[in-house]
Design a protein around this motif. Structure first.
Motif, mmCIF file in Angstrom:
data_model
loop_
_atom_site.group_PDB
_atom_site.id
_atom_site.type_symbol
_atom_site.label_atom_id
_atom_site.label_comp_id
_atom_site.label_asym_id
_atom_site.label_seq_id
_atom_site.Cartn_x
_atom_site.Cartn_y
_atom_site.Cartn_z
ATOM 1 N N HIS A 12 53.824 -1.503 30.202
ATOM 2 C CA HIS A 12 53.205 -2.251 29.324
ATOM 3 C C HIS A 12 53.908 -2.354 28.046
ATOM 4 O O HIS A 12 53.376 -1.218 26.866
ATOM 5 N N ALA A 13 54.953 -3.448 27.230
ATOM 6 C CA ALA A 13 55.079 -3.465 26.536
ATOM 7 C C ALA A 13 53.668 -3.280 25.156
ATOM 8 O O ALA A 13 53.778 -2.353 24.302
ATOM 9 N N LYS A 14 52.545 -4.312 25.726
ATOM 10 C CA LYS A 14 51.987 -4.474 25.370
ATOM 11 C C LYS A 14 50.477 -3.405 25.058
ATOM 12 O O LYS A 14 50.416 -3.769 23.824
ATOM 13 N N LEU A 15 50.761 -2.406 25.017
ATOM 14 C CA LEU A 15 50.163 -1.659 25.171
ATOM 15 C C LEU A 15 50.056 -0.526 23.505
ATOM 16 O O LEU A 15 49.354 0.059 23.204
ATOM 17 N N SER A 16 51.558 -1.114 23.535
ATOM 18 C CA SER A 16 50.959 -0.275 21.589
ATOM 19 C C SER A 16 50.706 -0.820 20.613
ATOM 20 O O SER A 16 50.863 -1.186 19.455
ATOM 21 N N TYR A 17 50.213 -2.423 20.989
ATOM 22 C CA TYR A 17 49.736 -2.727 19.885
ATOM 23 C C TYR A 17 48.505 -2.702 19.161
ATOM 24 O O TYR A 17 47.721 -3.320 18.101
ATOM 25 N N GLY A 18 47.650 -2.215 20.198
ATOM 26 C CA GLY A 18 46.605 -1.261 19.893
ATOM 27 C C GLY A 18 45.852 -1.186 18.013
ATOM 28 O O GLY A 18 45.070 -1.825 17.100
ATOM 29 N N LYS A 44 55.130 7.667 24.080
ATOM 30 C CA LYS A 44 54.037 7.854 25.319
ATOM 31 C C LYS A 44 54.801 5.979 26.204
ATOM 32 O O LYS A 44 54.325 6.302 27.111
ATOM 33 N N PHE A 45 55.203 5.316 25.435
ATOM 34 C CA PHE A 45 55.597 3.909 26.300
ATOM 35 C C PHE A 45 56.870 3.754 27.022
ATOM 36 O O PHE A 45 57.251 3.708 28.254
ATOM 37 N N ALA A 75 53.958 11.036 22.586
ATOM 38 C CA ALA A 75 54.633 11.631 23.834
ATOM 39 C C ALA A 75 52.888 12.672 23.515
ATOM 40 O O ALA A 75 53.064 13.918 23.004
ATOM 41 N N PRO A 76 52.213 13.164 24.644
ATOM 42 C CA PRO A 76 50.714 13.998 25.637
ATOM 43 C C PRO A 76 51.873 15.190 23.779
ATOM 44 O O PRO A 76 50.752 16.158 23.273
ATOM 45 N N LEU A 108 59.675 3.694 17.736
ATOM 46 C CA LEU A 108 59.145 4.701 16.375
ATOM 47 C C LEU A 108 59.780 6.329 16.593
ATOM 48 O O LEU A 108 59.695 6.666 17.810
ATOM 49 N N PHE A 109 59.883 6.886 15.214
ATOM 50 C CA PHE A 109 60.009 8.348 15.518
ATOM 51 C C PHE A 109 59.491 9.081 13.916
ATOM 52 O O PHE A 109 59.304 8.553 13.375
#
Ligand SMILES: Cc1cc2nc3c(=O)[nH]c(=O)nc-3n(C[C@H](O)[C@H](O)[C@H](O)COP(=O)(O)OP(=O)(O)OC[C@H]3O[C@@H](n4cnc5c(N)ncnc54)[C@H](O)[C@@H]3O)c2cc1C
Ligand SMILES: Cc1cc2nc3c(=O)[nH]c(=O)nc-3n(C[C@H](O)[C@H](O)[C@H](O)COP(=O)(O)OP(=O)(O)OC[C@H]3O[C@@H](n4cnc5c(N)ncnc54)[C@H](O)[C@@H]3O)c2cc1C
Lengths: 668, 668
Positions: free
Chosen positions: A280-286, A265-266, A124-125, A212-213
C-alpha cells in the motif's frame, strides 16, 4: 468630563487588577476545559515550574544573542531537558511538554517529530530493532533530509541518487549536481549524527523514484562529517527566525551504506537488485499527517499567546480620548482595537479544541493503518491539508495583527511577538507550501463532487465530514436567501449554514469553469471548504459546552467566543455569499451591516471577560517572555528594566564614536 | 509530454537570458519614465557606482552581524557618505540619493528628515542663524524627541515639562515620572549630540501644552551625556529591524536651557513669562506632511525591489508540472504565483508616480505656507494621511507576499526580503499610527460631506481632488448597476467610476449610522476614500502616458500595469460594491467572475514583459542584496556561495559539541 492627571505607571497595575476583578468567569474552570482536564493542566504546570526555576532556561539574554549564541544556547537547553527527564523521571509525554514550553525552534524537534517517526514507521523491523532504542534515548541525533537546493514541492524530481551495488550489497548515495545538495534540513548543519535521506532509487540503471535511506552523517567519536559528505549550515533566516536551528546542507560523494539501511518496511530491494512494490503506497503517509494534525494544536496555542500579550497590553495602555473615569481610555476599549484582538482570541479557542479532536482522529487512523486498513486515510489527508493552510496562514496573520495593535512598543523585541512571528512564519511553507496544498484541497473537493453526482441518485451518506457541505447541492436544491437580523446572527446555525452554502457554491462554480478558472480560485475555494468544515465542528463544540464546561457564566463566555469565530469568518466570506446572491438585501439597505453590528455587540459582551479568558490559558511570565504581556500589567517597568540590559548600554560612549561619529562632527 | 532532465543550475541563467530576450519593451525608455528623466537616472546611477566600488559599503557580512556591529557599521557608512560628499562635490540632493540607496535604517535619517526640517521651520530666525549651518554640515547631530514611554499618539498628554524661570530667562526641562522618559527616539541612544524636545510649556504654573525646545544632549568634547540627562538605547527591535538605528530613551532631571532655545517662530514666551499665541497654529504642520509625502515614493521603490526579487526568482525557479518545453514549469507561470506578484509590480509603478506628484504638490504648498497662506494645507493633510496608511500597509503586505511566493528559499536571510520587511514594518505605526490616521481620513470625509450638503444647492466645484467622489451623491443621484463584461473591465473608467461610487456610498452610509457604526468601519471607509483618490490619479497617469512615455509597446505595457492596479483594487473592494448593489448580477451568474477573468487575462498579457518591467527599475545586485534576485538569474550559485560564509561554518565541530551534544549522545 474632567480629565485627570494620574501616575501612568501605577495605573497599569491597578487596571490589570481591576480587569481581573471584573471578570465574572472562574478562570480555573475554563483553564481545565482548555487543557482537557485539571490533571493535564497540573502536569504541565509542574513541568513549567521546574524549568522556570532552572537558570539554564533563563530567557533574559536571548534577544541580545547572535545566531551562533542562540544555537549554542539551544543545544544547552536540549541537553538540560534530557538531564531533567532522567532526574525527574519524566515520561516521553512530559518531556515533549517541556520542550514545547521552551518556545524555541530547536534542532531536537527534527529528531523527535520528523526523523524518529519516519524511521520507526518505515524502517524494516530488523533495522528498528537495531537502532530504535538508541534513537529513542538520543544516543544518536537524527534529521530528515528530503528537500534539495533545486527541489522542494516536487519531490519526484529530487536529484540525489541511491544506486544499488549488488556486488557488495550496498547503496551508493550521490549528489551529482550543486542543486542536488540537500538544503534546509533542520539539525543537519552542525548537530545531527544520522539522517533519513530521500534519494532516487537506481536499480540496474533504472530510476524508481524517491525512497528513504538511513545514513550516518558524522562520526560518533569526534562529530566530524564522515568521508565523502560535505555538510554545513545554510545561514541565517528571515528576521532572525529559527535562530537556534541549524538548517543545513549536505552533498554526498558516492557514499556507500549497507543494503539494510534502506527503510524497507514498504518497498524493498532483493539482494540481487530486484524491486518489490510496496503493498500500500499510501501506508507511508502517516508521518506527514501526524505533523499537520499537531500543527493545528500548536498554532492554536501560539495564537493564544499573541492574544494574551496584546489583550493585556490593551488593558493597561491608556491613550487618547478621555473616558468616563476621567482617564485616557484603555486602548482595548476602542472598537478598532478590540475588533482586531478578540477574533484572535476566538481563533485560539477554536484551534486548540480542533487540534485535540484531530489528534484523536489521527490516533484512530494510525491504529487502522497498523492493521493495513487505509480507509480513513483519504479523509484525514483532506482535513489536515486544509487545516494546515488555514491554521498557519491565520496564525501568521494574527501574530502580526496583535503586534501591530500595540503601536510602537509592539515593535520592540521585548514585546515578544516579533520573535514569535519570525519563528512561525515558515509554517506557511514547510509541511507543504500553502498554495500547493490549496490545490490538493480543491482537487479532493472536486473529486468528491464528481463522484457524488456520478450516481443518478446522489447519496449524501457517502459524504465525510470534510465534504458534508456538498449535500446542499443534491436536488431538489433550495438555495435560500439570507438577510439575517442582528438577533438571528447570534444563533450559530445561521453562520454555519451560510458557510456551508458558500463552500458548496464556490466548489460547484469552479467545476463549471474548470477550463479557465480565475487566478486566485484555489485559494478562495480551499478557504471556503476548510471554513465550512471548521464551522460545523465549532457548532459541535458549542453543543458540547453543556457537558464539557461546568458553569453557566463560563459557558456563555466561551460560547460567545465561538460565535465570534463564526461571525468573523462569515464576514471574511461575504464576497462569495453576496456574489452568489445567498446573502441579499431584501430591503435595499446594506445587508452586511446587521452582521457587522452583531459582531460589534458580541465583542462588547466579551470585553469584560477578555482578561479572564486569556488568563485561562495559564501562561506564566517566563512562558510569554513579553514585557508587554506581564501578568501584573506593569508594562512600563518591564520595558524600562529590559532596556537597561541592552549591550549598547554597557558603555557610555559607543565604539563608533572614535571611528565615525567624532570625525563626522569635526568635519562639520 | 516528455519530461527532460536538465542542469537546474545552468538553466537558471538561460531562463533569465531568455526572459530578457522575450521582453518587447525598451527597458531604458521605461526606466527614464520611472526616474522622470534620463538625467535623473544617470545621476543616480553614477552615485550607486561610487558606492558599490567602495569597500566600506560592502554588504556581504551584514546578515551575520550583531546589533552592535550593525550600529557601528551604520555610523561608518554615514561618515563615509559625508567624506564622499566632500570628495565628489555632491549636492545635498546627491547625498540624499546616496543615503537612500544604502538600504539601511540609519540614525542620520532622523537628523536629516526630522530634526533639521523641524528646527529650520520652527526655530526663530536668530536661532536658525546660530545653528543652521552647523546642523547642515553635521557639526552637531540631532534627533527628534517627541514620543514618551507613556505616550505616542496622544501628544497632548506628554508628561515632560519645560518650565520657564523668568529670573534666569531659562527653561527647565524635566521628566517627572518613568513614563515621561522620551522613548523610541531614533539616533538618541548613542549618537545624537542635540535634539528637539517636545515638552509641555509651563508658564507661572500654567500648562500651555507641548512646545518644542532645542536641547544639547551630549558633550561635544567627549560625547558623554550632559549632567542631569540619563540616556540609553531602548534595545533590539522586532525581527532585528532598524538594527543600525539607536532608538533611545532619555530622562531629564531639571535640565536648564537658555530661553532662546525654545523653537519660537510661531509661539513665543516674553522675557517676563507671558505667552504669545502663534498666528497660525497650522503653520507648523509642514514637516510632518513632508515626511508622509516622501513615504509614498519610498514605499513605491521598496515594493519595486520586492517585485524585482520575486519576479526574477519566479522566472528561474522551476518546480512541479512539466511545461511545453519538457522542463518543469517556471513558478511565475502558475496563476497562483503571478496573481500574487504582478499586483505588487503595479503598486510600485503607481506609488512611484504618485509620490512624485505629491512631492510637487508639497513644494507648491510649502511655498504658499512661507507666505502665510494655509489654503492648501487641509487638502494636503487629507491626502497624505490617507496615502500614508495605504502605502505603508500595502507595502508591508506586499513584501511578505513576495517573500512567501518564493517558498522555503524566501525564508533565507539571503533572500533579502525578510530584512526589508522588518525594517519597513514600523512604517504602519510611526508618523501616525495607521488606525488613528484612518479616523482622521474618515473625519475629513464626513466633514466635507456635511459642508457639501449644508448648502441647499450643493456645489461640486467646492470639492477638492481628495473628495471629488462625493459629487456622485449630489441629486439627481443616478446610482448605476454595473455588470461589466470582461472586455469592459479593460477600460480604466469602469474601475475608476466604481471605486468612486464605493467611496461615496460607504461615506454616506457611515454618516447615516454614525450613532453606532460597526467596529471596522474606519478602516474600510478610509481605504475606500484613499483608493478612489488614487484610482482617479491613475486615470490621469494613463492619459499622460502618450506624452510622457515614448514608444507604443512601452505605453501598452505600462498601461496594462496601471489597469491591473485598478482591477485588483476593485477586486478587494467587491464586498462594498456588492453589498450596496452597485455591482449586481443581471443574469443570475457570479458577477465577480468577469472581473477575475479579466485580471487573469491581463496578467497573462503582462507576464512576457515582467522581467523588462522590473529591469526598468534599474537596481544593481548590490542595491538589491538578494541571492534570489540576482540579475543573471543564477540563484543557486548565489545561495550556495553565501551559505559558505555563515559563521557557524568556520569550525567543523561547533562549540556546542563538547558542552551539550556530546553529553547528550553519551547519556543516550
Ligand atoms: C524553516 C524551514 C525548515 C525546513 N526543514 C526541513 C527539513 O528539516 N527537512 C526537509 O527535507 N525540508 C525542510 N524544509 C524544506 C521545506 O520542506 C520546503 O521549503 C517546502 O517543501 C517547499 O518547497 P520549496 O521551498 O522548494 O518551494 P517551491 O516548491 O520551490 O515553491 C516555490 C513557489 O512555487 C509555488 N509552486 C511550487 N510548485 C507549484 C505547483 N505545482 N503549482 C503551483 N505553484 C507551485 C509555491 O506555491 C511557492 O510559491 C524546511 C523549510 C523551511 C523554510
Ligand atoms: C521604529 C520607530 C521609530 C520611531 N522614531 C521616533 C522618533 O525618532 N521620535 C519620536 O518622537 N518618536 C518616534 N517613534 C514613536 C512613534 O512616533 C510612535 O510609536 C507613534 O506615534 C505611535 O504611538 P504609540 O507607539 O505610543 O502607540 P499608541 O498611541 O499607544 O497606540 C497603540 C494602539 O492604540 C491605538 N490607539 C491609540 N490612540 C487611539 C485613538 N485615539 N483611537 C483609536 N485607537 C487608538 C492605536 O491604533 C494602536 O493600535 C518611533 C517609533 C518606531 C516604532
Amino acid at each position: 468630563m474632567t480629565s485627570k492627571v494620574y501616575d501612568l505607571n501605577e495605573q497599569t497595575g491597578k487596571d490589570m487588577a481591576q480587569a481581573r476583578a471584573t471578570t465574572s468567569i472562574k478562570v480555573g474552570v475554563v483553564r481545565d476545559y482548555l487543557y482537557n482536564s485539571a490533571e493535564e493542566w497540573r502536569a504541565r504546570s509542574s513541568i513549567v515550574q521546574v524549568l522556570e526555576n532552572d537558570p539554564v532556561f533563563d530567557k533574559s539574554q536571548r534577544d541580545f544573542m547572535s545566531r551562533t549564541e542562540r544555537y549554542t544556547r539551544g543545544m544547552a537547553l536540549t541537553n538540560r531537558i534530557y538531564e531533567l527527564q532522567e532526574q525527574n523521571n519524566w515520561s516521553a509525554q512530559d518531556t515533549s511538554i517541556a520542550i514545547a514550553t521552551l518556545d524555541e525552534q530547536l534542532p531536537i524537534h527534527l529528531h523527535n517529530v520528523a526523523f524518529q517517526p519516519v524511521f520507526n514507521l518505515q524502517g524494516a523491523p530488523s533495522l528498528v530493532e537495531k537502532y530504535g532504542a538508541l534513537i529513542a534515548s538520543h544516543g544518536i541525533f537524527g534529521c530528515y533530509l528530503q528537500t534539495e537546493l533545486g527541489h522542494g514541492t516536487n519531490v519526484g524530481r529530487l536529484e540525489t541518487t541511491a544506486t544499488y551495488i549488488p556486488q557488495t550489497q550496498e547503496f551508493e548515495i550521490n549528489s551529482p549536481t550543486i542543486t542536488s545538495s540537500k538544503w534546509w534540513i533542520g539539525a543537519l548543519g552542525k548537530t545531527a549524527t544520522h539522517g533519513v535521506v530521500q534519494a532516487k532509487l537506481i536499480l540496474g540503471g533504472k530510476d524508481l523514484g524517491p525512497h528513504l535511506f538511513f545514513v550516518q552523517l558524522r562520526s560518533l567519536k569526534d562529530h566530524t562529517p564522515l568521508p565523502g559528505i560535505v555538510i554545513g549550515d545554510i545561514g541565517p533566516k528571515s528576521g532572525a527566525g529559527f535562530g537556534p536551528t541549524d538548517n543545513g546542507f549536505a552533498r554526498f560523494d558516492h557514499v556507500r551504506i549497507p543494503k539494510e539501511q534502506m527503510l524497507s518496511k514498504f518497498a524493498q530491494v532483493t539482494d540481487d537488485g530486484r524491486y518489490q512494490q510496496p503493498p500500500h503506497a499510501k501506508l507511508s503517509y502517516g508521518g506527514m499527517l501526524y505533523i499537520r494534525a499537531n500543527m493545528v494544536t500548536g498554532g492554536g496555542w501560539l495564537m493564544a499567546k499573541a492574544a494574551t500579550v496584546a489583550i493585556r497590553y490593551g488593558t493597561v495602555r491608556r491613550q487618547g480620548e478621555i473616558g468616563p473615569d476621567g482617564l485616557e481610555k484603555q486602548i482595548i476599549s476602542y472598537p478598532s482595537t478590540y475588533y482586531r484582538l478578540l477574533p484572535i482570541l476566538s481563533h485560539s479557542y477554536v484551534f486548540i479544541q480542533l487540534g485535540r479532536q484531530l489528534t484523536k482522529a489521527f490516533d484512530t487512523m494510525a491504529a487502522c493503518l497498523a492493521k493495513g486498513d487505509t480507509s480513513l486515510l483519504a479523509e484525514m489527508h483532506a482535513t489536515t491539508s486544509g487545516l494546515k493552510v488555514l491554521v498557519s496562514s491565520t496564525g501568521v496573520q494574527d501574530i502580526e495583527v496583535a503586534r501591530r495593535s500595540m503601536g510602537g512598543h509592539g515593535y520592540s523585541a521585548f514585546a515578544g511577538l516579533g520573535r514569535m512571528y519570525n519563528d512561525y512564519l515558515p509554517s506557511v511553507t514547510y509541511e507543504g507550501d500553502n498554495f500547493v496544498l490549496d490545490q490538493q484541497v480543491v482537487r479532493a473537493a472536486l473529486k468528491t463532487l464528481h463522484s457524488l453526482f456520478s450516481s443518478p441518485k446522489p447519496d449524501p451518506s457517502t459524504l465525510t465530514p470534510s465534504s458534508f457541505y456538498l449535500r446542499l447541492l443534491i436536488p431538489p436544491v433550495s438555495m435560500p436567501v439570507f438577510s439575517p437580523s442582528i438577533e438571528e446572527w447570534t444563533h450559530p446555525t445561521t453562520a454555519i449554514v451560510l458557510l456551508e452554502w458558500r463552500a458548496a457554491l464556490v466548489v460547484s462554480d469552479l467545476a463549471k469553469n474548470i477550463k479557465y478558472p480565475d487566478a486566485s480560485v484555489y485559494q478562495r475555494v480551499s478557504k471556503a471548504v476548510s471554513e465550512a468544515f471548521v464551522a460545523k465542528q465549532v457548532g459541535g463544540m458549542i453543543d458540547d459546552l453543556k457537558t464539557k464546561l461546568p458553569g453557566e457564566r463560563e459557558q456563555t463566555a466561551v460560547r460567545n467566543i465561538f460565535i465570534l469565530y463564526l461571525l468573523t469568518t462569515v464576514e471574511t466570506g461575504l464576497v462569495d455569499l453576496l456574489s452568489f446572491n445567498v446573502v441579499r438585501s431584501t430591503s435595499g439597505g446594506d445587508v452586511t451591516r446587521t452582521l457587522r453590528v452583531a459582531i460589534r455587540r458580541l465583542c462588547e459582551e466579551i470585553l469584560p471577560e477578555a482578561i479572564g479568558l486569556t488568563d485561562a490559558f495559564g501562561f506564566t511570565d517566563w512562558e510569554l517572555d513579553s514585557a508587554l504581556g506581564v501578568r501584573d500589567g506593569k508594562v512600563y517597568e518591564a520595558l524600562w528594566n529590559r532596556a537597561q540590559q541592552e549591550p549598547l548600554n554597557k558603555t557610555v560612549v559607543p565604539e563608533a564614536y572614535g571611528g565615525s561619529i567624532r570625525p563626522m562632527l569635526l568635519r562639520g
